[in-house]
Design an enzyme around this catalytic site. Structure first.
Site, PDB file in Angstrom:
ATOM      1  CD  GLU B 136      -2.941  -1.017   2.378  1.00  0.00           C
ATOM      2  OE1 GLU B 136      -2.441  -1.284   3.389  1.00  0.00           O
ATOM      3  OE2 GLU B 136      -4.158  -0.852   2.178  1.00  0.00           O
ATOM      4  CD  GLU B 158      -3.502  -6.192   4.160  1.00  0.00           C
ATOM      5  OE1 GLU B 158      -3.489  -6.899   3.130  1.00  0.00           O
ATOM      6  OE2 GLU B 158      -2.662  -5.278   4.425  1.00  0.00           O
TER       7      GLU B 158
END
Lengths: 469, 547
Positions: B136, B158
């Site tokens: 990210e 995740e």
């Protein structure tokens, strides 16, 4: 064009009836052969006296004959299936083992197989130039036997990827040939497999210490709830035993020659007489042992804990252990460096499984050292060889970043730098060992720094022509 | 908890400046966690690491005018960044997690803001594993270069590993910024091992995949290309300027650096702002500039720079340290004219940087989970940029006392200089259905607007007279303090962002809001949830019912 797969690829996995597997291997096999030509043994040979596995039975996997290396028949074998086998550990304990990959565990299983698979061709690449300096045809043959079997172990892992993991498995299988040991652009996954094996003392040490790590890793995968992986590893372990035999007896023969020369000339420094001094042997032990310990990964590992709970990877001899095989309430004691000393810390057993496996390995390694010390004693010498402390020269795990001496004292960087040349092979040591590496290709002859083996291969005499150059 | 740091105190990152190119090298000190209980392995980060990143991104804009491209890269072997530290998340309270994610999101947005508005293009040199928040971080950069070595992958693990979302903009930037197809994004975000090499370029999760032997050279070339496209000013702005202690001009044509003023608060009292916690409230007061302050002399004493930096820091600290005080009462004090004099109305160096800095600070306020109430009283200076503070509030109360003059002033600052995350000015969002009204308000620019008129124009919520004022304000604050804090947070976040969605609003609303819901669900944070079980070796047990 139809290919007779069972002839070209000996197997017990029904390859001739499995179109999916055939399709996968059709494109993979030429790439493998190309890889072997480019990255396999550098010494050209006509043929080699090799053992080829053609079946898993007692007679089938010890089939000897002279074979040109590229025509070696790399087969695919799984140990016999136990139809009642149940999962021995983790949260799925007691349920039947899996014949297919459960989707839930696809990524983890694939990762385990890829990491194992990546080491197999790596050692072939690391050892590719050793044939040029072989101390005898017997040793040369052993080197090639180890090489072709590592190649077969790659096949075994590729088979699992092709047969059970679909498209992503095929991609990973291809990548196993694209990564190369020591390559700057696409190195092998584990650091130890990117170091060249430059000389035969290193090769013996590698097959003793590093292949032994492989044995323990395979041993944990043999426990896997994924039955095809378990059966594959069980069969691989039989071959791995030969690799460790090469290492054990190789170091035996070096130590024995060293002992002979020490007695003969009544000196420790046998360089002038063409032997490898005990001190240098010890430094090689220190190096290869510590690098191999790094392969066990960090002492505390979440991944390994997850693998255990899921049933993907067990402990060494899981079923012989007397505990609940679930370990959610169990604790282990693991060493760590605290306030400049090595101290024990109590951790949940699940996250300390790498340390557990490492301890099994350490105990096994010490048998070799005892053996080598017995050789010294037989020659009336003091038993001088030892295994360094597990914290010595470590770059992975809880000892990484600390400096420990071989006897386990934590020292500062200055003391480490001052002692380093006494503990690990120096450039001079390596140059000296390398200077001894002259090829001996005459049948029955042997290099001066090593004694001949006690027995030949498969009952053949020592002067048998194991390799036709 | 303090957010103040500087490169001399960094433990986790290295800021290297070489002419037009800067490098932020992430080499996280495993033992340097900001709280006990976890090791920052594999370049994973916690708030302490992100505070350094935040500081570096901020300083590069002001203190390095010559830097035109910034490369973020990993300083560990085979590791770029493993994202937020999972053990840290698992041991943190819900409020801490949410506040932490908000701050990291703001820093990622600041990276994009620097690329878009400061002529400092960020490039991610992904020289090793980039997982979760690590990828990210790369996504926040304009150009992603992945090492193609047959094993290094980018991943968002995740969902499969932790049962939560990639909450630092990951899911949003995949589709909205990089244009990754939703089906491929679906595969990518559910595949823990990630994607590497050529396929990562095809999907397109990265911009290029380059062999290790050509990696550094390629990164350098891309950085130089980005630097060549930069609009960063080369000519020094007109007017006198103090270059600051120790600063030397790096290139003869580059603008002079502006050192960021040191933060030396006494408690919550800074040189231009102060906060007084009191019960369930915090009284925040922003002081305007002295009448003789020179708006064109941008040094560490410059009022607008100081005020922005101090307010920014105050917001971060109050959010982190004062979670129990649900209402911030915002006041100003000073001279309306002096404030407007500092609204230079130019984007010449370094005034453009000042504007964007205050813009980012106001955006922090927009996404702060506190009830914000502006009290506009005699002696206040809600003019131009400071009027934006009032416009960011949920309500505005303005005292209408015939004996004590009380006014606000509009300036061009209120009509687009400080857009919200949705791209609109706060006035445009306020009058979403009445664009004409915004146009009319623009005609009122510059003159003093008293309470009655402000009420008439819709600039304030209520304008009680001096007799009612105390009770009205007290009752409103007490009434609000009795409401559910969760419902208030949700309600305010909805009302503040009238109008269109942007990537930024989606990150804070759609992504962060879902994430925050997931965080509180037993499947993530219950005793058998994925987040709590992670690292124990025990697998999560999910309640399979969809909610």
């Amino acid at each position: 064009m139809s290919i007779d797969y069972s002839e070209r690829i000996p197997n017990n996995v029904g390859l001739s009836d499995d179109r999916r597997l055939q399709r996968a291997l059709e494109s993979w096999q030429p790439r493998f052969l190309q890889w072997w030509a480019e990255m396999g043994p550098a010494l050209p040979t006509q043929d080699v006296y090799l053992r080829t596995a053609v079946a898993v039975g007692r007679e089938g996997w010890a089939h000897f004959g002279h074979v040109p290396l590229p025509e070696y028949r790399w087969g695919i074998f799984l140990a016999e299936r136990d139809t009642d086998r149940r999962i021995a550990f983790g949260q799925n304990k007691g349920r039947p083992v899996w014949q297919q990959v459960p989707g839930e565990y696809r990524a983890d299983l694939q990762r385990l197989i890829v990491i194992q698979g990546d080491t197999e061709p790596a050692s072939v690449e690391q050892q590719r130039r050793l044939g040029l300096t072989a101390p005898s045809l017997y040793d040369l043959r052993n080197l090639f036997q180890v090489n072709v079997e590592e190649g077969r172990h790659l096949w075994a892992m590729v088979y699992l990827l092709h047969a059970y993991f679909g498209r992503s498995g095929r991609d990973e299988a291809e990548a196993l040939l694209l990564r190369n040991s020591g390559s700057e652009d696409s190195p092998r996954i584990l650091g130890a497999f990117n170091e060249e094996t430059p000389d035969w003392l290193s090769f013996y040490m590698f097959t003793y210490f590093t292949d032994r790590d492989g044995k323990y890793q395979l041993g944990t995968l043999k426990e896997s709830a994924f039955d095809p992986l378990s059966r594959t590893c069980e069969f691989m372990l039989k071959e791995e035993a030969h690799h460790m035999f090469v290492g054990t007896t190789g170091v035996d023969r070096v130590v024995e020659r060293t002992a002979q020369l020490m007695r003969e000339h009544d000196t420790d420094d046998i360089r002038a007489h063409g032997g490898i001094p005990l001190g240098v042997i010890q430094k090689y032990i220190n190096f290869h042992y510590s690098v191999s310990l790094d392969l066990f990964g960090s002492e505390t590992s979440t991944n390994v804990a997850n693998y255990f709970t899921a049933g993907l990877k067990g402990r060494w001899q899981e079923e012989r252990r007397k505990d609940d095989h679930v370990l959610t309430e169990a604790y282990s004691v693991v060493p760590r460096v605290e306030d400049g000393r090595v101290a024990d810390v109590r951790l949940p057993a699940l996250t300390a499984l790498n340390a557990d496996l490492r301890e099994e390995y350490v105990a096994d390694c010490s048998t070799g050292v005892n053996r080598w010390n017995r050789i010294l004693a037989d020659h009336g010498l003091d038993p001088a060889l030892y295994l360094p402390h597990p914290g010595f020269n470590r770059h992975v795990g809880i000892f990484a970043g600390h400096h420990l001496t071989p006897d386990g004292r934590v020292v500062d960087p200055v003391a480490w730098a001052a002692g380093r040349d006494r503990w690990l092979p120096t450039a001079q040591d390596k140059a000296y060992v390398l200077s001894l590496m002259r090829p001996v290709y005459e049948p029955g002859r042997i290099a001066a720094w090593v004694t001949p083996p006690r027995n030949g291969i498969n009952g053949r005499p020592l002067d048998y022509v194991y390799v036709h150059l | 908890m303090s957010f103040d740091t500087d490169p001399g105190r960094y433990r986790h990152i290295r800021l290297e400046v070489d002419g037009e190119i800067a490098r932020i090298v992430l080499k996280v000190d495993e033992n340097g966690g900001i709280a006990p209980g976890y090791d920052l392995k594999l370049n994973s980060y916690d708030l302490g690491v992100d505070i350094e990143l935040h500081d570096a991104v901020q300083r590069l804009r002001f203190e390095h005018p010559g830097v035109r491209a910034v490369v973020i890269t990993g300083g560990l072997d085979k590791v770029f960044c493993a994202g937020a530290n999972i053990r840290m998340l698992a041991q943190s309270s819900h409020a801490w997690k949410v506040n932490f994610c908000k701050f990291t999101n703001e820093t990622r947005n600041a990276i994009e803001d620097a690329t878009a508005h400061s002529g400092q293009t960020y490039l991610a040199a992904v020289n090793g594993t980039a997982a979760g928040g690590g990828y990210e971080l790369a996504l926040a950069c304009e150009w992603i270069i992945l090492v193609d070595d047959g094993s290094t992958a980018v991943s968002l693990p995740e969902v499969p590993l932790l049962g939560v979302l990639p909450g630092t903009g990951g899911l949003t930037r995949l589709t909205d910024k990089r244009g990754v197809r939703k089906d491929l994004a679906d595969v990518f975000a559910t595949r823990s091992e990630g994607v590497r090499g050529r396929r990562a370029v095809e999907w397109p999760l990265v911009d290029e995949a380059v062999p290790r032997s050509r990696f550094e050279e390629t990164v350098r070339r891309r950085a130089l290309e980005a630097a060549a496209r930069s609009q960063r000013p080369e000519q020094p702005a007109a007017g006198p300027r103090s270059p600051g202690p120790g600063a030397r001009p790096q290139r003869s044509v580059a603008a002079a650096p502006v050192p960021l003023p040191p933060l030396r608060p006494d408690g919550y009292t800074y040189s231009t702002v102060r906060a007084e916690p009191d019960g369930d409230q915090v009284a925040v007061t922003v002081r305007g500039p002295a009448a003789d302050a020179d708006p064109r002399l941008v040094d560490e004493h410059h009022w607008f720079l100081r005020m922005t930096r101090e307010l920014d820091d105050l917001i971060l600290r109050l959010r982190t340290n004062e979670p129990d005080r649900g209402t911030w009462v915002i006041r100003t004090e000073g001279d309306l004219d002096a404030v407007l004099a500092h609204d230079v109305g130019s984007d010449a160096w370094p005034f453009g940087e000042l504007r964007h800095y205050f813009k980012r600070t106001l955006k922090r306020l927009d996404v702060t989970s506190r009830s914000l109430v502006a009290l506009i009283e005699p002696g206040s200076c809600f003019a131009g940029p400071l009027l934006e503070l009032a416009m960011a509030c949920d309500r505005q109360y303005m005292l209408d006392d015939p004996d004590r003059p009380n006014a606000v002033r509009l300036s061009r600052a209120n009509f687009g200089d400080y857009p919200m995350g949705n791209g609109l000015s706060r006035l445009a969002a306020r009058f979403l259905a009445e664009p004409d009204r915004v146009a009319k308000l623009e005609q009122e620019t510059g003159r003093r607007i008293d309470a009655a008129e402000a009420l008439e124009l819709g600039l304030v919520t209520f304008a009680p007279d001096d007799i009612d004022w105390d009770d009205e304000v007290r009752l409103a604050l007490e009434e609000r303090a009795a409401l559910s804090p969760d419902a208030l947070t949700g309600m305010e976040a909805n009302h503040r962002f009238a109008g269109p969605e942007t990537m930024e609003t989606k990150i804070f609303a759609r992504l962060a809001a879902w994430q925050n819901w997931i965080f509180t669900r037993p499947n993530a944070s219950g005793p058998d949830g994925a987040l709590r079980r992670y690292g124990t070796g025990r697998r999560p047990a999910y309640d399979r019912r969809r909610a």
